[in-house]
Design a protein around this motif. Structure first.
Motif, PDB file in Angstrom:
ATOM      1  N   LEU A 156       2.128   1.945  -3.447  1.00 25.26           N
ATOM      2  CA  LEU A 156       1.020   2.361  -4.299  1.00 25.26           C
ATOM      3  C   LEU A 156       0.648   3.821  -4.017  1.00 25.26           C
ATOM      4  CD1 LEU A 156      -0.931   1.255  -6.479  1.00 25.26           C
ATOM      5  CD2 LEU A 156      -2.510   0.731  -4.624  1.00 25.26           C
ATOM      6  N   GLN A 157       0.627   4.198  -2.755  1.00 23.17           N
ATOM      7  CA  GLN A 157       0.308   5.578  -2.381  1.00 23.17           C
ATOM      8  C   GLN A 157       1.375   6.544  -2.897  1.00 23.17           C
ATOM      9  OE1 GLN A 157      -0.057   4.882   1.847  1.00 23.17           O
ATOM     10  NE2 GLN A 157      -2.297   4.855   1.750  1.00 23.17           N
ATOM     11  N   MET A 206      -7.785   2.970  -5.727  1.00 22.92           N
ATOM     12  CA  MET A 206      -6.615   2.495  -4.978  1.00 22.92           C
ATOM     13  C   MET A 206      -6.885   1.099  -4.408  1.00 22.92           C
ATOM     14  SD  MET A 206      -4.181   4.776  -5.176  1.00 22.92           S
ATOM     15  CE  MET A 206      -3.123   4.650  -3.738  1.00 22.92           C
ATOM     16  N   LEU A 241      -4.792  -2.244  -5.486  1.00 25.10           N
ATOM     17  CA  LEU A 241      -4.100  -3.023  -4.464  1.00 25.10           C
ATOM     18  C   LEU A 241      -4.541  -4.485  -4.511  1.00 25.10           C
ATOM     19  CD1 LEU A 241      -2.042  -2.740  -2.169  1.00 25.10           C
ATOM     20  CD2 LEU A 241      -3.952  -2.321  -0.620  1.00 25.10           C
ATOM     21  N   LEU A 279       0.824  -1.201   0.000  1.00 18.83           N
ATOM     22  CA  LEU A 279       0.000   0.000   0.000  1.00 18.83           C
ATOM     23  C   LEU A 279       0.864   1.259   0.000  1.00 18.83           C
ATOM     24  CD1 LEU A 279      -2.727   1.445   0.174  1.00 18.83           C
ATOM     25  CD2 LEU A 279      -2.621   1.151   2.667  1.00 18.83           C
ATOM     26  N   GLU A 335       0.939   6.921  -6.579  1.00 25.97           N
ATOM     27  CA  GLU A 335      -0.253   7.730  -6.852  1.00 25.97           C
ATOM     28  C   GLU A 335       0.041   9.212  -6.631  1.00 25.97           C
ATOM     29  OE1 GLU A 335      -3.648  10.074  -6.534  1.00 25.97           O
ATOM     30  OE2 GLU A 335      -2.481   9.630  -4.743  1.00 25.97           O
ATOM     31  N   GLN A 336       0.809   9.540  -5.611  1.00 23.71           N
ATOM     32  CA  GLN A 336       1.151  10.941  -5.350  1.00 23.71           C
ATOM     33  C   GLN A 336       1.958  11.530  -6.509  1.00 23.71           C
ATOM     34  OE1 GLN A 336       3.147  11.130  -1.562  1.00 23.71           O
ATOM     35  NE2 GLN A 336       1.283  10.751  -0.409  1.00 23.71           N
ATOM     36  N   LYS A 361     -10.787   8.059  -6.214  1.00 28.68           N
ATOM     37  CA  LYS A 361      -9.436   7.718  -5.771  1.00 28.68           C
ATOM     38  C   LYS A 361      -9.446   6.543  -4.791  1.00 28.68           C
ATOM     39  CE  LYS A 361      -5.451   9.573  -3.306  1.00 28.68           C
ATOM     40  NZ  LYS A 361      -4.828  10.758  -2.700  1.00 28.68           N
ATOM     41  N   GLU A 362     -10.321   6.601  -3.813  1.00 25.38           N
ATOM     42  CA  GLU A 362     -10.359   5.560  -2.784  1.00 25.38           C
ATOM     43  C   GLU A 362     -10.674   4.184  -3.376  1.00 25.38           C
ATOM     44  OE1 GLU A 362     -13.018   4.476   1.124  1.00 25.38           O
ATOM     45  OE2 GLU A 362     -12.601   6.595   0.740  1.00 25.38           O
ATOM     46  N   ILE A 411      -3.219  -1.900 -12.599  1.00 24.13           N
ATOM     47  CA  ILE A 411      -2.234  -0.812 -12.619  1.00 24.13           C
ATOM     48  C   ILE A 411      -1.623  -0.767 -14.011  1.00 24.13           C
ATOM     49  CG2 ILE A 411      -0.125   0.110 -11.624  1.00 24.13           C
ATOM     50  CD1 ILE A 411      -0.739  -1.622  -9.118  1.00 24.13           C
ATOM     51  N   TRP A 432      -3.970   8.781  -9.588  1.00 21.29           N
ATOM     52  CA  TRP A 432      -4.664   7.497  -9.724  1.00 21.29           C
ATOM     53  C   TRP A 432      -5.325   7.351 -11.085  1.00 21.29           C
ATOM     54  CZ3 TRP A 432      -9.860   7.046 -10.665  1.00 21.29           C
ATOM     55  CH2 TRP A 432     -10.663   8.154 -10.387  1.00 21.29           C
TER      56      TRP A 432
END
Length: 114
Positions: free
Chosen positions: A42-43, A79, A83, A39, A46-47, A75-76, A89, A51
């Motif tokens: 992935l975060q 993500m 994951l 995670l 994404e930053q 986004k939520e 992805i 996303w």
């Protein structure tokens, strides 16, 4: 340091790996399926990429989502899906000198490694 992220049997990954090898560029390959997907990574990706750019909408996994899931994606939820289903992805993701790049085009890689 250069790391290429993706799935080993993906055709685009094969092209990117071949290009890097032909150019004699040292890199590490991280296979989401073999090496796992965290995670935190992935975060971070994404930053740097967003996303929307990371979400693979052309793949089978995305197409199998219900119309409601596709229409309400944010986004939520994106993500969480990425994951759970690493094939969602977009590939490859290349990290070179702490800069993030997505997809493979020889011209783009030539600029990155110029």
């Amino acid at each position: 340091m250069t790391t290429l992220f993706g799935i080993k049997n993906c055709d685009t990954i094969k092209k990117a790996r071949a290009w890097l090898t032909e150019q004699e560029i040292e890199f590490t390959f991280h296979d989401y399926r073999k090496d796992g997907l965290e995670l935190q990574w992935l975060q971070q990706a994404e930053q740097n990429l967003g996303w929307e750019q990371m979400l693979n909408k052309r793949g089978t996994t995305f197409r199998q989502l219900s119309d409601e899931q596709k229409q309400n994606i944010d986004k939520e939820s994106a993500m969480a899906l990425m994951l759970k289903h690493e094939a969602m992805i977009k590939r490859p993701i290349l990290i070179h000198n702490d800069n993030y790049f997505i997809g493979f085009k020889a011209d783009q890689y030539s600029e990155v490694f110029a």
